[in-house]
Design an enzyme around this catalytic site. Structure first.
Site, mmCIF file in Angstrom:
data_model
loop_
_atom_site.group_PDB
_atom_site.id
_atom_site.type_symbol
_atom_site.label_atom_id
_atom_site.label_comp_id
_atom_site.label_asym_id
_atom_site.label_seq_id
_atom_site.Cartn_x
_atom_site.Cartn_y
_atom_site.Cartn_z
ATOM 1 C CE LYS A 1 -1.982 -0.875 -1.574
ATOM 2 N NZ LYS A 1 -3.337 -0.402 -0.479
ATOM 3 C CE1 TYR B 1 -7.013 -0.547 -5.005
ATOM 4 C CE2 TYR B 1 -5.453 1.124 -5.616
ATOM 5 C CZ TYR B 1 -5.553 0.195 -5.030
ATOM 6 O OH TYR B 1 -4.615 -0.448 -4.107
ATOM 7 C CG ASN C 1 -3.252 -0.785 3.047
ATOM 8 O OD1 ASN C 1 -2.637 -0.364 2.025
ATOM 9 N ND2 ASN C 1 -4.497 -1.107 3.230
ATOM 10 C CD GLU D 1 -6.898 -7.045 -8.388
ATOM 11 O OE1 GLU D 1 -7.805 -6.307 -8.190
ATOM 12 O OE2 GLU D 1 -5.965 -7.269 -7.776
#
Ligand code: ADP
Ligand code: MG
Length: 160
Positions: A23, A63, A126, A140
């Site tokens: 991320k 998402y 995170n 995904e």
């Protein structure tokens, strides 16, 4: 009499894919190399990988399952704020193994030795993503990579 021959479509049925994302927080902090080392050390094959800054719409699409959650705005703002690194990972038991390696969503609950324990700074920021089922691992992966750019090893990948 003919000898029984294995059905080629049933070979390697246990190969599984998961989508990982390093991320934006972890990329910006310079942790990508260590996380990729960890991925390889845990026995995953990297089948696709790129550095990309998501648009807000791409983050919202990825998402979409969380669209009604109170943190959706914060999450999609964060995920489109800076470059991230999506990767298609493959090994036996890829989904469960990767979730074990990354640890709990909230770093305060993440076990010692997990990537989130090591690198996550908050519930939102995170460090890494992991798919939650083999079907979502394949879905995904396809969200970020067309099938022909995912480097195959000839295994039949579980997708449901
Ligand atoms: P996971 O990534 O562990 O599968 P979820 O699917 O529940 O967790 O949530 C997706 C992502 O949304 C999390 O990784 C985290 O970045 C963010 N998130 C989840 N819950 C919260 C929250 N309460 N506050 C802020 N961000 C959150
Ligand atoms: Mg999830």
């Amino acid at each position: 009499m003919f000898a029984a021959t294995p059905n080629p479509t049933n070979l390697n049925r246990r190969m599984e894919r998961t989508l990982a994302i390093i991320k934006p927080d972890a990329v910006a902090a310079g942790h990508a190399g260590k996380i990729i080392d960890r991925i390889l050390a845990e026995g995953f094959a990297i089948r696709a990988m790129k550095l990309v800054q998501l648009t807000r719409a791409e983050a919202e699409g990825f998402y979409a399952v969380h669209a009604a959650r109170p943190f959706f705005g914060e999450l999609t703002t964060f995920m489109s704020s800076a470059p991230c690194i999506p990767l298609v990972l493959e090994r036996e038991g890829a989904v469960a193994t990767w979730r074990e390696v990354i640890g709990a969503t909230n770093p305060a609950d993440a076990a010692e030795g997990t990537i989130r324990k090591q690198f996550a700074t908050s519930m939102g920021e995170n460090a890494v993503h992991g798919s939650d089922s083999p079907a979502n691992g394949v879905k995904e992966g396809r969200y970020f990579f067309p099938e022909h750019v995912i480097v195959a090893n000839g295994a039949d990948v579980i997708d449901a």
